[in-house]
Design a protein around this motif. Structure first.
Motif, PDB file in Angstrom:
ATOM      1  N   ASP A 101      84.414  25.140 -44.410  1.00 46.71           N
ATOM      2  CA  ASP A 101      85.449  25.421 -43.849  1.00 46.71           C
ATOM      3  C   ASP A 101      85.213  25.298 -42.009  1.00 46.71           C
ATOM      4  O   ASP A 101      86.005  24.667 -41.810  1.00 46.71           O
ATOM      5  N   ASP A 102      84.193  25.838 -41.690  1.00 50.00           N
ATOM      6  CA  ASP A 102      84.266  25.996 -40.038  1.00 50.00           C
ATOM      7  C   ASP A 102      83.638  24.818 -39.813  1.00 50.00           C
ATOM      8  O   ASP A 102      84.111  24.104 -38.699  1.00 50.00           O
ATOM      9  N   VAL A 103      83.142  23.944 -40.501  1.00 46.43           N
ATOM     10  CA  VAL A 103      82.889  22.684 -40.224  1.00 46.43           C
ATOM     11  C   VAL A 103      84.061  20.931 -40.035  1.00 46.43           C
ATOM     12  O   VAL A 103      84.399  20.675 -39.137  1.00 46.43           O
ATOM     13  N   ALA A 104      84.969  21.691 -40.971  1.00 49.23           N
ATOM     14  CA  ALA A 104      85.858  21.163 -40.383  1.00 49.23           C
ATOM     15  C   ALA A 104      86.905  21.364 -39.977  1.00 49.23           C
ATOM     16  O   ALA A 104      87.406  20.159 -39.734  1.00 49.23           O
ATOM     17  N   LYS A 105      87.044  22.473 -39.505  1.00 49.16           N
ATOM     18  CA  LYS A 105      87.755  23.188 -38.616  1.00 49.16           C
ATOM     19  C   LYS A 105      87.010  22.224 -37.369  1.00 49.16           C
ATOM     20  O   LYS A 105      87.827  22.276 -36.140  1.00 49.16           O
TER      21      LYS A 105
ATOM     22  N   GLU B 257      85.614  19.596 -36.943  1.00 47.92           N
ATOM     23  CA  GLU B 257      85.944  18.713 -36.743  1.00 47.92           C
ATOM     24  C   GLU B 257      87.523  17.893 -36.466  1.00 47.92           C
ATOM     25  O   GLU B 257      87.779  16.879 -35.303  1.00 47.92           O
ATOM     26  N   ALA B 258      88.268  19.019 -37.225  1.00 47.27           N
ATOM     27  CA  ALA B 258      89.757  18.474 -36.993  1.00 47.27           C
ATOM     28  C   ALA B 258      90.122  18.993 -35.711  1.00 47.27           C
ATOM     29  O   ALA B 258      90.832  18.397 -35.308  1.00 47.27           O
ATOM     30  N   GLU B 259      89.553  19.941 -34.818  1.00 46.51           N
ATOM     31  CA  GLU B 259      89.712  20.390 -33.274  1.00 46.51           C
ATOM     32  C   GLU B 259      89.260  18.860 -33.014  1.00 46.51           C
ATOM     33  O   GLU B 259      90.322  18.588 -31.890  1.00 46.51           O
ATOM     34  N   MET B 260      88.266  17.980 -33.084  1.00 47.01           N
ATOM     35  CA  MET B 260      88.341  17.559 -32.212  1.00 47.01           C
ATOM     36  C   MET B 260      88.433  15.912 -32.672  1.00 47.01           C
ATOM     37  O   MET B 260      88.540  15.608 -31.362  1.00 47.01           O
ATOM     38  N   GLU B 261      88.819  15.320 -33.469  1.00 48.61           N
ATOM     39  CA  GLU B 261      89.687  14.698 -34.383  1.00 48.61           C
ATOM     40  C   GLU B 261      91.180  15.023 -32.911  1.00 48.61           C
ATOM     41  O   GLU B 261      91.084  13.906 -32.736  1.00 48.61           O
ATOM     42  N   GLN B 262      91.656  15.842 -32.993  1.00 51.71           N
ATOM     43  CA  GLN B 262      93.404  16.245 -32.841  1.00 51.71           C
ATOM     44  C   GLN B 262      93.095  16.401 -31.052  1.00 51.71           C
ATOM     45  O   GLN B 262      93.687  15.623 -30.121  1.00 51.71           O
ATOM     46  N   LYS B 263      92.401  16.942 -29.928  1.00 54.13           N
ATOM     47  CA  LYS B 263      91.956  16.797 -29.309  1.00 54.13           C
ATOM     48  C   LYS B 263      90.757  15.020 -28.757  1.00 54.13           C
ATOM     49  O   LYS B 263      92.477  14.692 -27.460  1.00 54.13           O
ATOM     50  N   GLN B 264      90.529  14.304 -28.943  1.00 55.28           N
ATOM     51  CA  GLN B 264      90.273  12.539 -28.417  1.00 55.28           C
ATOM     52  C   GLN B 264      91.481  12.501 -28.723  1.00 55.28           C
ATOM     53  O   GLN B 264      91.213  11.345 -28.229  1.00 55.28           O
ATOM     54  N   ARG B 265      92.263  12.382 -30.626  1.00 51.77           N
ATOM     55  CA  ARG B 265      93.684  12.077 -29.970  1.00 51.77           C
ATOM     56  C   ARG B 265      94.380  11.541 -29.449  1.00 51.77           C
ATOM     57  O   ARG B 265      94.369  10.850 -28.420  1.00 51.77           O
ATOM     58  N   GLU B 266      94.598  13.304 -28.588  1.00 53.54           N
ATOM     59  CA  GLU B 266      95.412  13.044 -27.166  1.00 53.54           C
ATOM     60  C   GLU B 266      95.506  13.105 -26.394  1.00 53.54           C
ATOM     61  O   GLU B 266      96.065  12.346 -25.351  1.00 53.54           O
ATOM     62  N   GLU B 267      93.756  13.023 -26.259  1.00 52.52           N
ATOM     63  CA  GLU B 267      93.277  12.402 -24.481  1.00 52.52           C
ATOM     64  C   GLU B 267      93.230  11.207 -24.597  1.00 52.52           C
ATOM     65  O   GLU B 267      93.554  10.565 -23.939  1.00 52.52           O
ATOM     66  N   LEU B 268      93.059  10.856 -25.149  1.00 57.69           N
ATOM     67  CA  LEU B 268      93.226   8.900 -25.487  1.00 57.69           C
ATOM     68  C   LEU B 268      94.816   8.551 -25.292  1.00 57.69           C
ATOM     69  O   LEU B 268      95.381   7.428 -24.905  1.00 57.69           O
TER      70      LEU B 268
ATOM     71  N   ALA C 275      75.025  17.116 -34.244  1.00 62.24           N
ATOM     72  CA  ALA C 275      74.057  17.398 -34.112  1.00 62.24           C
ATOM     73  C   ALA C 275      73.984  18.788 -34.414  1.00 62.24           C
ATOM     74  O   ALA C 275      73.591  19.593 -35.387  1.00 62.24           O
ATOM     75  N   LYS C 276      75.223  19.753 -33.927  1.00 61.96           N
ATOM     76  CA  LYS C 276      75.626  20.548 -34.344  1.00 61.96           C
ATOM     77  C   LYS C 276      76.202  21.476 -35.546  1.00 61.96           C
ATOM     78  O   LYS C 276      75.877  22.413 -36.007  1.00 61.96           O
ATOM     79  N   ILE C 277      76.780  20.648 -36.484  1.00 61.51           N
ATOM     80  CA  ILE C 277      76.485  21.102 -37.573  1.00 61.51           C
ATOM     81  C   ILE C 277      75.840  21.052 -38.659  1.00 61.51           C
ATOM     82  O   ILE C 277      75.685  21.809 -39.358  1.00 61.51           O
ATOM     83  N   GLN C 278      74.485  20.105 -38.036  1.00 61.63           N
ATOM     84  CA  GLN C 278      73.611  20.079 -39.178  1.00 61.63           C
ATOM     85  C   GLN C 278      72.283  20.926 -38.778  1.00 61.63           C
ATOM     86  O   GLN C 278      71.937  21.662 -39.597  1.00 61.63           O
ATOM     87  N   SER C 279      72.950  21.417 -37.391  1.00 62.47           N
ATOM     88  CA  SER C 279      71.759  22.841 -36.982  1.00 62.47           C
ATOM     89  C   SER C 279      72.644  23.972 -37.652  1.00 62.47           C
ATOM     90  O   SER C 279      71.817  24.498 -38.306  1.00 62.47           O
ATOM     91  N   MET C 280      73.977  23.640 -37.543  1.00 60.07           N
ATOM     92  CA  MET C 280      74.663  25.119 -38.349  1.00 60.07           C
ATOM     93  C   MET C 280      74.247  25.351 -40.678  1.00 60.07           C
ATOM     94  O   MET C 280      73.753  26.085 -40.680  1.00 60.07           O
ATOM     95  N   LYS C 281      74.409  23.995 -40.459  1.00 59.31           N
ATOM     96  CA  LYS C 281      73.756  24.123 -42.416  1.00 59.31           C
ATOM     97  C   LYS C 281      72.424  24.055 -42.361  1.00 59.31           C
ATOM     98  O   LYS C 281      72.379  25.050 -43.837  1.00 59.31           O
ATOM     99  N   ASN C 282      71.720  24.108 -41.588  1.00 59.64           N
ATOM    100  CA  ASN C 282      70.005  24.022 -41.967  1.00 59.64           C
ATOM    101  C   ASN C 282      70.238  25.760 -41.753  1.00 59.64           C
ATOM    102  O   ASN C 282      69.165  26.449 -42.068  1.00 59.64           O
ATOM    103  N   ALA C 283      70.789  26.499 -40.669  1.00 53.41           N
ATOM    104  CA  ALA C 283      71.016  28.102 -41.194  1.00 53.41           C
ATOM    105  C   ALA C 283      71.293  28.568 -41.594  1.00 53.41           C
ATOM    106  O   ALA C 283      71.099  30.018 -42.245  1.00 53.41           O
ATOM    107  N   VAL C 284      71.663  28.010 -42.846  1.00 54.24           N
ATOM    108  CA  VAL C 284      72.522  28.500 -44.180  1.00 54.24           C
ATOM    109  C   VAL C 284      71.914  28.512 -45.008  1.00 54.24           C
ATOM    110  O   VAL C 284      71.153  27.121 -45.909  1.00 54.24           O
ATOM    111  N   PRO C 285      70.685  29.482 -46.012  1.00 52.26           N
ATOM    112  CA  PRO C 285      70.297  29.549 -47.298  1.00 52.26           C
ATOM    113  C   PRO C 285      70.730  28.024 -48.067  1.00 52.26           C
ATOM    114  O   PRO C 285      72.456  28.922 -48.658  1.00 52.26           O
ATOM    115  N   LYS C 286      70.970  27.473 -49.299  1.00 52.25           N
ATOM    116  CA  LYS C 286      71.158  26.602 -49.962  1.00 52.25           C
ATOM    117  C   LYS C 286      71.564  27.811 -51.454  1.00 52.25           C
ATOM    118  O   LYS C 286      72.748  27.169 -51.937  1.00 52.25           O
ATOM    119  N   ASN C 287      71.001  28.589 -51.493  1.00 56.08           N
ATOM    120  CA  ASN C 287      71.844  29.727 -52.645  1.00 56.08           C
ATOM    121  C   ASN C 287      72.394  30.628 -51.900  1.00 56.08           C
ATOM    122  O   ASN C 287      72.871  31.322 -53.151  1.00 56.08           O
TER     123      ASN C 287
END
Length: 293
Positions: A50-54, A56-67, A28-40
């Protein structure tokens, strides 16, 4: 579709459930960030990727470590639980600590077992030896008086048990313990009649008063064998003569001054390999039958 209630779920299921919620929130946050940036706006679009990839990677690492941490904690907990169970099992299976009193009882039982085994061996050895000859002679002596041997256990109390058996026929019931106690009391109250006949086996000297006291205590508190002195004391206590029949010697009568029907014991030198033994006597069957007719 509603997710099931958290009640009854284990920790791993709860963690997975939270991770799904975090991923939804991130999308939901990523979608909100996309909506805030003009397509052109290519530059901001590139930065967004780059921000979205970062994120997602941070969340994936955090969740993996927690598990992984949860699984490690769960594994350690299971190991601790097994260790506790093993420890409890070891404690449960440990033999109870044996008390000193129990050790004494066990030692006494072992000695008694060994003594009985020696008796059994001696019985076999004497089957055709001195014991057999002695038994044959005694059987003839007793048969001439319409008597026969009544076997008494060889447990250190044989003399007292034989007297106890004889007293039952005279309507004078006294237990072995009572006979021992009364004999010791009589001897202590008539020291001058008994002390001169007791000597220390190691020195050959007459018993001291202390040694005599211990001798009398042993009569009461142990299975010390009885002999002529104890027979003399009991004859006075019962005011009854006690006749001792032997294979190779004339009968001995202790307490001849009394005129009651005598108690009759049989003294055997070779009954067992451990020393002297006393038995009681009973009437032969034919004599007992005659008395009842």
């Amino acid at each position: 579709m509603e997710e099931p209630s958290a009640e009854g779920l284990d920790e791993e299921e709860l963690l997975v459930r939270r991770h799904r919620k975090e991923k939804k929130e991130l999308q939901a946050k990523i979608q909100s960030m996309k909506n805030a940036v003009p397509k052109n706006d290519k530059k901001r679009r590139k930065q967004l990727i780059d921000d979205v990839a970062k994120l997602e990677a941070e969340m994936e690492q955090k969740q993996r470590e927690e598990l992984e941490q949860l699984k490690l904690t769960s594994k350690e907990s299971k190991i601790d639980s097994v260790a506790v169970n093993i420890s409890n099992l070891v404690l449960e299976n440990q033999l109870p600590r044996i008390s000193k009193a129990q050790k004494r009882r066990d030692k006494k039982a072992a000695l008694e077992k060994e003594r009985k085994e020696r008796i059994a061996e001696a019985e076999i050895e004497n089957l055709s030896g001195a014991r057999h000859i002695e038994s044959e002679k005694l059987a003839q002596i007793l048969a001439a008086r319409q008597l026969e041997i009544k076997q008494i256990p060889s447990d250190g109390h044989c003399m007292y048990r034989a007297i106890e058996d004889q007293l039952q026929g005279q309507d004078c019931p006294l237990t072995v313990a009572a006979l021992r106690s009364q004999a010791a009391d009589y001897m202590q109250n008539h020291v001058e009649d008994f002390l001169p006949f007791l000597t220390n086996p190691n020195t050959g000297d007459l018993y001291t008063p202390e040694e005599f006291g211990k001798y009398c205590d042993d009569i009461i508190n142990t299975a010390a064998w009885g002999g002529q002195l104890e027979l003399r004391a009991l004859s006075h206590i019962l005011q009854t003569p006690i006749e001792i029949i032997q294979a190779d010697s004339p009968p001995i009568v202790v307490g001849e001054e009394y005129h009651k029907k005598p108690l009759i014991l049989v003294y055997m030198r070779h009954a067992y390999g451990l020393g002297e033994h006393y038995n009681s006597v009973t009437w032969l069957v034919n004599r007992a039958t005659e008395n009842c007719s």
